[in-house]
Design an enzyme around this catalytic site. Structure first.
Site, PDB file in Angstrom:
ATOM      1  N   GLU A 141      36.295  76.543   8.543  1.00  0.00           N
ATOM      2  CA  GLU A 141      35.566  77.371   7.574  1.00  0.00           C
ATOM      3  C   GLU A 141      34.329  77.977   8.226  1.00  0.00           C
ATOM      4  O   GLU A 141      33.961  79.123   7.968  1.00  0.00           O
ATOM      5  CB  GLU A 141      35.181  76.537   6.355  1.00  0.00           C
ATOM      6  CG  GLU A 141      36.401  76.060   5.560  1.00  0.00           C
ATOM      7  CD  GLU A 141      36.014  74.951   4.591  1.00  0.00           C
ATOM      8  OE1 GLU A 141      35.426  75.258   3.550  1.00  0.00           O
ATOM      9  OE2 GLU A 141      36.300  73.769   4.880  1.00  0.00           O
ATOM     10  N   SER A 175      34.461  64.397   1.543  1.00  0.00           N
ATOM     11  CA  SER A 175      33.556  64.856   0.496  1.00  0.00           C
ATOM     12  C   SER A 175      32.664  63.688   0.099  1.00  0.00           C
ATOM     13  O   SER A 175      33.103  62.543   0.067  1.00  0.00           O
ATOM     14  CB  SER A 175      34.372  65.332  -0.708  1.00  0.00           C
ATOM     15  OG  SER A 175      33.595  65.251  -1.886  1.00  0.00           O
TER      16      SER A 175
END
Ligand code: ARG
Length: 465
Positions: free
Chosen positions: A293, A280
Protein backbone atom coordinates in the site's frame (compact mmCIF):
# COMPACT_ATOMS: atom_id res chain seq x y z
CA UNK A 1 30.17 36.88 6.73
CA UNK A 2 31.94 36.58 3.35
CA UNK A 3 30.08 34.89 0.53
CA UNK A 4 31.29 33.94 -2.93
CA UNK A 5 29.85 37.24 -4.14
CA UNK A 6 30.33 39.63 -1.19
CA UNK A 7 32.38 42.28 -3.06
CA UNK A 8 29.42 43.76 -4.87
CA UNK A 9 27.50 44.44 -1.65
CA UNK A 10 27.93 47.00 1.06
CA UNK A 11 26.17 44.93 3.68
CA UNK A 12 25.38 41.33 4.59
CA UNK A 13 22.31 39.65 3.18
CA UNK A 14 19.25 39.35 5.36
CA UNK A 15 19.79 36.21 7.42
CA UNK A 16 16.34 34.77 6.79
CA UNK A 17 16.53 35.43 3.06
CA UNK A 18 20.00 33.94 2.88
CA UNK A 19 18.70 30.85 4.63
CA UNK A 20 15.76 30.77 2.21
CA UNK A 21 18.13 30.71 -0.75
CA UNK A 22 20.73 28.34 0.65
CA UNK A 23 20.82 24.80 -0.68
CA UNK A 24 23.68 23.30 1.30
CA UNK A 25 21.44 21.30 3.60
CA UNK A 26 20.38 19.15 0.66
CA UNK A 27 22.97 19.66 -2.10
CA UNK A 28 25.79 18.34 0.11
CA UNK A 29 24.74 15.08 -1.47
CA UNK A 30 26.65 16.30 -4.55
CA UNK A 31 29.82 16.72 -2.52
CA UNK A 32 31.95 14.00 -4.08
CA UNK A 33 30.85 15.06 -7.56
CA UNK A 34 31.73 18.66 -6.82
CA UNK A 35 35.20 17.60 -5.69
CA UNK A 36 35.68 15.38 -8.76
CA UNK A 37 34.57 18.20 -11.07
CA UNK A 38 36.87 20.68 -9.34
CA UNK A 39 39.87 18.36 -9.61
CA UNK A 40 39.27 18.07 -13.35
CA UNK A 41 38.77 21.83 -13.69
CA UNK A 42 42.07 22.53 -11.87
CA UNK A 43 43.84 20.23 -14.30
CA UNK A 44 42.20 21.95 -17.27
CA UNK A 45 43.25 25.37 -15.94
CA UNK A 46 46.78 24.13 -15.54
CA UNK A 47 46.84 22.82 -19.10
CA UNK A 48 45.53 26.18 -20.29
CA UNK A 49 48.42 27.76 -18.36
CA UNK A 50 46.01 29.73 -16.20
CA UNK A 51 47.24 27.96 -13.08
CA UNK A 52 50.90 27.41 -12.34
CA UNK A 53 51.88 23.77 -11.86
CA UNK A 54 52.63 24.59 -8.22
CA UNK A 55 49.17 26.07 -7.57
CA UNK A 56 47.52 23.25 -9.47
CA UNK A 57 49.27 20.70 -7.36
CA UNK A 58 48.34 22.53 -4.12
CA UNK A 59 44.74 22.60 -5.25
CA UNK A 60 44.82 18.92 -6.18
CA UNK A 61 46.29 17.90 -2.86
CA UNK A 62 43.84 20.02 -0.86
CA UNK A 63 40.82 18.80 -2.87
CA UNK A 64 41.89 15.23 -2.25
CA UNK A 65 42.11 15.96 1.45
CA UNK A 66 38.70 17.62 1.41
CA UNK A 67 37.25 14.67 -0.50
CA UNK A 68 38.59 12.26 2.11
CA UNK A 69 37.32 14.42 4.98
CA UNK A 70 33.81 14.06 3.53
CA UNK A 71 33.77 10.42 4.61
CA UNK A 72 32.94 11.75 8.08
CA UNK A 73 29.44 13.29 8.07
CA UNK A 74 30.32 15.73 10.84
CA UNK A 75 32.62 17.48 8.33
CA UNK A 76 29.49 19.10 6.87
CA UNK A 77 28.21 20.29 10.22
CA UNK A 78 31.08 22.57 11.28
CA UNK A 79 30.22 26.08 12.45
CA UNK A 80 31.67 27.57 9.26
CA UNK A 81 29.54 25.24 7.14
CA UNK A 82 26.38 26.68 8.72
CA UNK A 83 27.01 29.80 6.62
CA UNK A 84 27.77 28.08 3.31
CA UNK A 85 25.25 28.83 0.64
CA UNK A 86 25.69 25.60 -1.26
CA UNK A 87 28.03 22.66 -1.79
CA UNK A 88 30.17 24.68 -4.24
CA UNK A 89 30.69 27.43 -1.66
CA UNK A 90 31.46 24.82 0.97
CA UNK A 91 34.21 23.15 -1.07
CA UNK A 92 35.70 26.47 -2.10
CA UNK A 93 35.76 27.78 1.47
CA UNK A 94 37.43 24.60 2.68
CA UNK A 95 39.96 24.92 -0.12
CA UNK A 96 40.81 28.53 0.66
CA UNK A 97 41.03 27.70 4.35
CA UNK A 98 43.71 25.14 3.48
CA UNK A 99 45.76 26.83 0.76
CA UNK A 100 44.74 30.49 0.63
CA UNK A 101 45.35 32.25 -2.69
CA UNK A 102 45.88 29.10 -4.76
CA UNK A 103 42.38 28.07 -3.67
CA UNK A 104 41.03 31.47 -4.69
CA UNK A 105 42.25 30.83 -8.24
CA UNK A 106 40.24 27.65 -8.83
CA UNK A 107 37.03 29.39 -9.84
CA UNK A 108 38.78 31.22 -12.71
CA UNK A 109 36.65 31.00 -15.84
CA UNK A 110 34.09 28.81 -14.14
CA UNK A 111 30.58 29.50 -12.90
CA UNK A 112 28.38 27.70 -10.42
CA UNK A 113 25.78 27.67 -13.18
CA UNK A 114 27.76 25.08 -15.15
CA UNK A 115 29.23 23.52 -12.03
CA UNK A 116 25.84 22.56 -10.64
CA UNK A 117 24.81 21.04 -13.96
CA UNK A 118 28.06 19.07 -14.03
CA UNK A 119 27.65 17.87 -10.46
CA UNK A 120 24.12 16.68 -11.04
CA UNK A 121 25.17 14.86 -14.20
CA UNK A 122 28.03 13.15 -12.37
CA UNK A 123 25.67 12.29 -9.52
CA UNK A 124 23.07 10.71 -11.79
CA UNK A 125 25.77 8.82 -13.64
CA UNK A 126 26.74 7.23 -10.32
CA UNK A 127 23.27 6.64 -8.97
CA UNK A 128 21.12 5.63 -11.94
CA UNK A 129 22.99 2.29 -12.28
CA UNK A 130 22.10 1.60 -8.65
CA UNK A 131 18.42 2.08 -9.43
CA UNK A 132 18.86 -0.22 -12.42
CA UNK A 133 20.45 -2.77 -10.10
CA UNK A 134 17.40 -2.57 -7.83
CA UNK A 135 15.17 -3.03 -10.89
CA UNK A 136 17.00 -6.19 -11.87
CA UNK A 137 16.76 -7.52 -8.33
CA UNK A 138 13.00 -7.21 -8.51
CA UNK A 139 12.94 -8.73 -11.99
CA UNK A 140 15.01 -11.62 -10.63
CA UNK A 141 12.44 -12.21 -7.88
CA UNK A 142 9.61 -12.15 -10.44
CA UNK A 143 11.54 -14.65 -12.57
CA UNK A 144 11.98 -16.92 -9.54
CA UNK A 145 8.25 -16.77 -8.84
CA UNK A 146 7.54 -17.54 -12.50
CA UNK A 147 9.91 -20.47 -12.28
CA UNK A 148 8.55 -21.97 -9.04
CA UNK A 149 4.91 -21.51 -10.02
CA UNK A 150 5.53 -24.01 -12.85
CA UNK A 151 2.27 -24.93 -14.55
CA UNK A 152 0.05 -23.21 -11.97
CA UNK A 153 -3.01 -21.63 -13.55
CA UNK A 154 -4.87 -18.49 -12.61
CA UNK A 155 -7.45 -16.25 -14.22
CA UNK A 156 -6.39 -13.14 -16.07
CA UNK A 157 -8.60 -10.07 -15.84
CA UNK A 158 -9.80 -7.34 -18.15
CA UNK A 159 -12.01 -4.64 -16.61
CA UNK A 160 -11.22 -6.55 -13.40
CA UNK A 161 -13.58 -9.26 -14.62
CA UNK A 162 -12.35 -12.79 -15.21
CA UNK A 163 -11.07 -12.93 -18.78
CA UNK A 164 -9.09 -16.05 -19.74
CA UNK A 165 -6.92 -18.61 -17.96
CA UNK A 166 -3.19 -17.92 -17.92
CA UNK A 167 -0.17 -19.48 -16.29
CA UNK A 168 0.71 -17.72 -13.04
CA UNK A 169 4.22 -17.52 -14.53
CA UNK A 170 2.82 -15.43 -17.39
CA UNK A 171 1.42 -12.99 -14.84
CA UNK A 172 4.78 -12.61 -13.06
CA UNK A 173 6.59 -12.19 -16.38
CA UNK A 174 4.11 -9.49 -17.42
CA UNK A 175 5.31 -7.31 -14.55
CA UNK A 176 8.92 -8.16 -15.39
CA UNK A 177 8.36 -6.91 -18.95
CA UNK A 178 7.25 -3.49 -17.73
CA UNK A 179 10.29 -3.25 -15.44
CA UNK A 180 12.64 -4.08 -18.28
CA UNK A 181 11.27 -1.09 -20.15
CA UNK A 182 12.07 0.98 -17.07
CA UNK A 183 15.62 -0.29 -17.14
CA UNK A 184 15.96 0.78 -20.78
CA UNK A 185 14.44 4.15 -19.98
CA UNK A 186 17.04 4.75 -17.27
CA UNK A 187 19.76 3.81 -19.76
CA UNK A 188 18.49 6.48 -22.09
CA UNK A 189 18.53 8.97 -19.19
CA UNK A 190 22.22 8.14 -18.83
CA UNK A 191 22.74 8.87 -22.52
CA UNK A 192 21.10 12.27 -22.05
CA UNK A 193 23.21 12.98 -18.97
CA UNK A 194 26.38 12.14 -20.89
CA UNK A 195 27.37 15.70 -21.95
CA UNK A 196 30.00 17.94 -20.39
CA UNK A 197 28.62 21.41 -19.54
CA UNK A 198 31.97 22.91 -18.39
CA UNK A 199 33.32 25.61 -20.67
CA UNK A 200 29.91 27.28 -20.72
CA UNK A 201 30.84 29.78 -18.01
CA UNK A 202 27.89 31.58 -16.46
CA UNK A 203 26.14 31.70 -19.84
CA UNK A 204 28.37 32.95 -22.66
CA UNK A 205 31.30 30.51 -22.49
CA UNK A 206 34.72 30.96 -20.95
CA UNK A 207 37.54 33.32 -21.98
CA UNK A 208 40.27 30.84 -21.09
CA UNK A 209 41.73 28.36 -23.51
CA UNK A 210 40.13 25.28 -21.99
CA UNK A 211 40.36 22.05 -24.00
CA UNK A 212 36.79 20.98 -23.34
CA UNK A 213 37.14 17.77 -25.35
CA UNK A 214 40.04 16.65 -23.19
CA UNK A 215 38.13 17.72 -20.09
CA UNK A 216 35.11 15.71 -21.21
CA UNK A 217 37.35 12.76 -21.74
CA UNK A 218 38.96 13.19 -18.35
CA UNK A 219 35.52 13.22 -16.67
CA UNK A 220 34.21 10.31 -18.73
CA UNK A 221 31.72 12.22 -20.90
CA UNK A 222 31.37 11.29 -24.57
CA UNK A 223 30.18 14.71 -25.71
CA UNK A 224 30.42 18.41 -24.91
CA UNK A 225 27.23 20.50 -24.83
CA UNK A 226 26.52 22.38 -28.05
CA UNK A 227 25.46 25.79 -26.69
CA UNK A 228 26.50 27.57 -23.50
CA UNK A 229 23.22 29.49 -23.07
CA UNK A 230 21.18 26.32 -23.37
CA UNK A 231 23.60 24.30 -21.25
CA UNK A 232 23.50 26.53 -18.17
CA UNK A 233 19.70 26.55 -18.07
CA UNK A 234 19.03 23.01 -19.29
CA UNK A 235 17.60 20.50 -16.85
CA UNK A 236 15.77 18.36 -19.39
CA UNK A 237 17.84 15.45 -18.14
CA UNK A 238 16.28 16.01 -14.71
CA UNK A 239 12.80 15.84 -16.25
CA UNK A 240 13.78 12.64 -18.07
CA UNK A 241 15.13 11.14 -14.87
CA UNK A 242 11.96 12.07 -12.96
CA UNK A 243 9.86 10.64 -15.77
CA UNK A 244 11.77 7.36 -15.62
CA UNK A 245 11.26 7.33 -11.83
CA UNK A 246 7.56 8.17 -12.11
CA UNK A 247 6.89 5.47 -14.68
CA UNK A 248 8.81 2.91 -12.63
CA UNK A 249 6.63 3.86 -9.66
CA UNK A 250 3.50 3.52 -11.81
CA UNK A 251 4.61 -0.01 -12.66
CA UNK A 252 5.38 -0.80 -9.03
CA UNK A 253 2.00 0.59 -8.04
CA UNK A 254 0.22 -1.65 -10.52
CA UNK A 255 2.19 -4.65 -9.30
CA UNK A 256 1.33 -3.68 -5.72
CA UNK A 257 -2.34 -3.35 -6.61
CA UNK A 258 -2.38 -6.80 -8.25
CA UNK A 259 -0.71 -8.43 -5.27
CA UNK A 260 -2.97 -6.59 -2.80
CA UNK A 261 -6.00 -7.90 -4.71
CA UNK A 262 -4.74 -11.41 -5.30
CA UNK A 263 -3.72 -11.95 -1.67
CA UNK A 264 -7.09 -10.74 -0.36
CA UNK A 265 -9.73 -13.14 0.96
CA UNK A 266 -11.81 -12.41 -2.13
CA UNK A 267 -9.15 -13.72 -4.54
CA UNK A 268 -6.71 -15.68 -2.32
CA UNK A 269 -4.56 -16.94 -5.22
CA UNK A 270 -1.42 -15.95 -3.33
CA UNK A 271 -0.55 -15.64 0.32
CA UNK A 272 1.77 -13.01 1.77
CA UNK A 273 4.68 -14.15 3.88
CA UNK A 274 4.12 -13.21 7.53
CA UNK A 275 7.30 -11.15 7.36
CA UNK A 276 5.80 -9.03 4.59
CA UNK A 277 2.49 -8.26 6.29
CA UNK A 278 1.22 -6.38 9.29
CA UNK A 279 -1.61 -6.97 11.71
CA UNK A 280 -4.35 -4.73 13.02
CA UNK A 281 -4.29 -3.24 16.51
CA UNK A 282 -8.00 -3.97 16.77
CA UNK A 283 -9.04 -6.78 14.43
CA UNK A 284 -7.18 -9.97 15.30
CA UNK A 285 -7.86 -11.67 11.96
CA UNK A 286 -6.17 -9.03 9.78
CA UNK A 287 -3.09 -9.67 7.66
CA UNK A 288 -2.53 -6.40 5.90
CA UNK A 289 -0.30 -5.72 2.89
CA UNK A 290 1.03 -2.39 4.24
CA UNK A 291 4.34 -2.31 2.35
CA UNK A 292 2.51 -2.67 -0.96
CA UNK A 293 0.00 0.00 0.00
CA UNK A 294 2.90 2.31 0.74
CA UNK A 295 4.52 1.57 -2.61
CA UNK A 296 1.20 2.42 -4.27
CA UNK A 297 0.81 5.50 -2.10
CA UNK A 298 4.34 6.83 -2.63
CA UNK A 299 3.80 6.71 -6.37
CA UNK A 300 1.84 9.93 -5.93
CA UNK A 301 4.80 11.83 -4.59
CA UNK A 302 7.11 10.77 -7.43
CA UNK A 303 4.52 11.69 -10.06
CA UNK A 304 4.22 14.97 -8.15
CA UNK A 305 7.97 15.55 -8.42
CA UNK A 306 7.81 15.10 -12.20
CA UNK A 307 4.81 17.38 -12.72
CA UNK A 308 6.18 19.86 -10.18
CA UNK A 309 9.50 20.01 -12.00
CA UNK A 310 7.88 20.53 -15.40
CA UNK A 311 5.87 23.36 -13.88
CA UNK A 312 9.03 24.92 -12.44
CA UNK A 313 10.77 24.86 -15.81
CA UNK A 314 7.95 26.10 -17.97
CA UNK A 315 8.18 29.82 -17.27
CA UNK A 316 11.94 30.21 -17.23
CA UNK A 317 13.80 32.41 -19.66
CA UNK A 318 16.66 30.57 -21.31
CA UNK A 319 19.90 30.57 -19.28
CA UNK A 320 20.26 30.01 -15.53
CA UNK A 321 17.67 31.14 -13.03
CA UNK A 322 17.71 30.29 -9.37
CA UNK A 323 14.43 28.40 -9.82
CA UNK A 324 16.63 25.61 -11.17
CA UNK A 325 17.93 24.97 -7.67
CA UNK A 326 14.58 23.29 -7.05
CA UNK A 327 15.72 20.35 -9.18
CA UNK A 328 17.82 18.63 -6.53
CA UNK A 329 15.25 17.89 -3.84
CA UNK A 330 13.00 16.41 -6.51
CA UNK A 331 15.79 14.22 -7.84
CA UNK A 332 16.85 13.02 -4.40
CA UNK A 333 13.34 12.32 -3.19
CA UNK A 334 12.35 10.51 -6.37
CA UNK A 335 15.55 8.48 -6.28
CA UNK A 336 15.15 7.49 -2.62
CA UNK A 337 11.50 6.63 -3.10
CA UNK A 338 12.06 4.50 -6.20
CA UNK A 339 14.90 2.60 -4.62
CA UNK A 340 13.09 1.93 -1.36
CA UNK A 341 9.94 0.92 -3.25
CA UNK A 342 11.83 -1.44 -5.57
CA UNK A 343 13.44 -3.12 -2.56
CA UNK A 344 10.13 -3.37 -0.70
CA UNK A 345 8.35 -4.82 -3.73
CA UNK A 346 11.13 -7.39 -4.18
CA UNK A 347 10.91 -8.43 -0.53
CA UNK A 348 7.13 -8.85 -0.68
CA UNK A 349 6.95 -10.59 -4.06
CA UNK A 350 9.80 -12.91 -3.02
CA UNK A 351 7.71 -14.14 -0.09
CA UNK A 352 4.51 -14.86 -2.02
CA UNK A 353 3.23 -18.41 -2.08
CA UNK A 354 0.67 -19.54 -4.59
CA UNK A 355 -2.44 -21.53 -3.70
CA UNK A 356 -2.64 -23.78 -6.76
CA UNK A 357 -6.11 -25.13 -6.04
CA UNK A 358 -7.80 -21.78 -5.47
CA UNK A 359 -6.05 -20.11 -8.40
CA UNK A 360 -6.86 -22.92 -10.79
CA UNK A 361 -10.47 -23.15 -9.61
CA UNK A 362 -10.82 -19.43 -10.33
CA UNK A 363 -9.38 -20.06 -13.79
CA UNK A 364 -12.11 -22.62 -14.55
CA UNK A 365 -15.71 -21.93 -15.39
CA UNK A 366 -17.29 -19.36 -17.61
CA UNK A 367 -14.01 -17.68 -18.49
CA UNK A 368 -13.52 -20.65 -20.83
CA UNK A 369 -16.27 -19.25 -23.06
CA UNK A 370 -13.78 -18.06 -25.70
CA UNK A 371 -12.43 -21.61 -25.88
CA UNK A 372 -15.93 -22.95 -26.45
CA UNK A 373 -16.40 -20.44 -29.25
CA UNK A 374 -13.04 -21.46 -30.72
CA UNK A 375 -14.19 -25.09 -30.59
CA UNK A 376 -17.09 -24.21 -32.89
CA UNK A 377 -14.82 -22.12 -35.12
CA UNK A 378 -12.63 -25.21 -35.54
CA UNK A 379 -15.75 -26.98 -36.85
CA UNK A 380 -16.30 -24.28 -39.45
CA UNK A 381 -18.70 -21.91 -37.66
CA UNK A 382 -17.95 -18.21 -38.34
CA UNK A 383 -16.57 -16.65 -35.14
CA UNK A 384 -19.33 -14.06 -34.82
CA UNK A 385 -21.98 -16.80 -34.95
CA UNK A 386 -20.03 -18.98 -32.50
CA UNK A 387 -19.85 -15.97 -30.15
CA UNK A 388 -23.66 -15.65 -30.29
CA UNK A 389 -24.26 -19.34 -29.62
CA UNK A 390 -21.85 -19.45 -26.69
CA UNK A 391 -23.19 -16.15 -25.38
CA UNK A 392 -26.69 -17.54 -25.05
CA UNK A 393 -25.33 -20.71 -23.47
CA UNK A 394 -23.44 -18.55 -20.93
CA UNK A 395 -26.59 -16.55 -20.22
CA UNK A 396 -28.41 -19.73 -19.30
CA UNK A 397 -25.54 -21.04 -17.18
CA UNK A 398 -25.35 -17.75 -15.28
CA UNK A 399 -29.09 -17.93 -14.59
CA UNK A 400 -28.80 -21.52 -13.40
CA UNK A 401 -25.56 -20.87 -11.50
CA UNK A 402 -23.85 -23.67 -13.40
CA UNK A 403 -20.74 -23.92 -15.52
CA UNK A 404 -19.60 -25.65 -18.75
CA UNK A 405 -18.40 -28.69 -16.82
CA UNK A 406 -21.92 -29.34 -15.54
CA UNK A 407 -23.47 -29.67 -19.01
CA UNK A 408 -24.53 -33.05 -20.34
CA UNK A 409 -23.70 -33.78 -23.96
CA UNK A 410 -27.39 -33.42 -24.79
CA UNK A 411 -27.40 -29.95 -23.28
CA UNK A 412 -24.32 -29.02 -25.32
CA UNK A 413 -25.95 -30.31 -28.48
CA UNK A 414 -29.09 -28.32 -27.86
CA UNK A 415 -26.93 -25.27 -28.66
CA UNK A 416 -25.12 -26.75 -31.66
CA UNK A 417 -25.06 -30.23 -33.15
CA UNK A 418 -21.38 -29.64 -33.84
CA UNK A 419 -20.53 -30.22 -30.18
CA UNK A 420 -19.14 -33.76 -29.82
CA UNK A 421 -18.33 -35.67 -26.66
CA UNK A 422 -14.71 -34.41 -26.82
CA UNK A 423 -15.99 -30.95 -25.85
CA UNK A 424 -16.13 -32.03 -22.24
CA UNK A 425 -12.39 -32.56 -21.83
CA UNK A 426 -11.19 -30.04 -24.39
CA UNK A 427 -12.67 -27.18 -22.39
CA UNK A 428 -10.38 -26.74 -19.39
CA UNK A 429 -7.93 -24.08 -18.19
CA UNK A 430 -4.93 -26.28 -18.99
CA UNK A 431 -6.25 -26.99 -22.50
CA UNK A 432 -6.97 -23.30 -22.94
CA UNK A 433 -3.41 -22.16 -22.26
CA UNK A 434 -1.96 -25.05 -24.31
CA UNK A 435 -4.06 -23.93 -27.27
CA UNK A 436 -2.44 -20.49 -27.43
CA UNK A 437 0.08 -20.28 -30.26
CA UNK A 438 2.01 -17.01 -30.37
CA UNK A 439 5.38 -16.42 -28.70
CA UNK A 440 3.99 -13.68 -26.43
CA UNK A 441 1.08 -15.89 -25.34
CA UNK A 442 0.52 -17.90 -22.19
CA UNK A 443 1.27 -21.17 -23.99
CA UNK A 444 3.51 -23.10 -21.57
CA UNK A 445 6.30 -23.51 -24.14
CA UNK A 446 6.19 -19.80 -24.97
CA UNK A 447 6.28 -18.91 -21.27
CA UNK A 448 9.24 -21.25 -20.71
CA UNK A 449 11.07 -19.60 -23.61
CA UNK A 450 10.28 -16.13 -22.26
CA UNK A 451 11.55 -17.13 -18.84
CA UNK A 452 14.76 -18.54 -20.34
CA UNK A 453 15.32 -15.32 -22.26
CA UNK A 454 14.72 -13.31 -19.08
CA UNK A 455 17.19 -15.42 -17.13
CA UNK A 456 19.75 -14.84 -19.84
CA UNK A 457 19.18 -11.08 -19.54
CA UNK A 458 19.55 -11.29 -15.78
CA UNK A 459 22.82 -13.14 -15.99
CA UNK A 460 24.20 -10.66 -18.52
CA UNK A 461 23.38 -7.90 -16.06
CA UNK A 462 25.09 -9.61 -13.17
CA UNK A 463 28.29 -9.64 -15.23
CA UNK A 464 27.87 -5.95 -16.08
CA UNK A 465 27.63 -4.73 -12.51
N1 ARG B 1 22.87 26.28 -5.59
C1 ARG B 1 22.70 26.68 -6.94
C2 ARG B 1 21.75 25.75 -7.69
O1 ARG B 1 21.49 24.72 -7.19
C3 ARG B 1 24.02 26.65 -7.64
C4 ARG B 1 24.09 27.62 -8.77
C5 ARG B 1 24.02 28.99 -8.25
N2 ARG B 1 24.25 29.91 -9.28
C6 ARG B 1 23.95 31.20 -9.08
N3 ARG B 1 24.22 31.98 -10.04
N4 ARG B 1 23.39 31.60 -7.98
O2 ARG B 1 21.26 26.04 -8.74
Amino acid sequence: MAHLWSGRFAGDPDAALFEFGASFKFDRRLFEDDVAGSLAWAEALEQAEVLSPADASRIRKALEEIGAAGADPSFFDSDAAQHDEDVHSFVERELVARIGDAGRRLHTGRSRNEQVSLDLRLYLRRRVPQIQQAISNLVRVLAQQADTSGKALMPSYTHLRRAQPVLAAHFFLAHASALRRDDRRFSSVLTEVDELPLGSGAIAGTSYDIDVKALANRLGFSRVVANSIDATGDRDFVASFLHACALTMVHLSRLAEDVILFTSEEFAFFDLADAAATGSSLMPQKKNPDPLELVRGKTGRVIGRLTGWLATMKGLPIGYSKDLQEDKEGVFEAEDTVRASLDAAAAVVGGLSIDHAIAEAAASGLLLATDVADYLVAKGVPFREAHEIVGSLVRRLVDERRSFGDLTIEEWRAYSPLFQSDVRHSISPAASVARKRTPQSTNPDSVAAALAELQEWLSSRTVRT
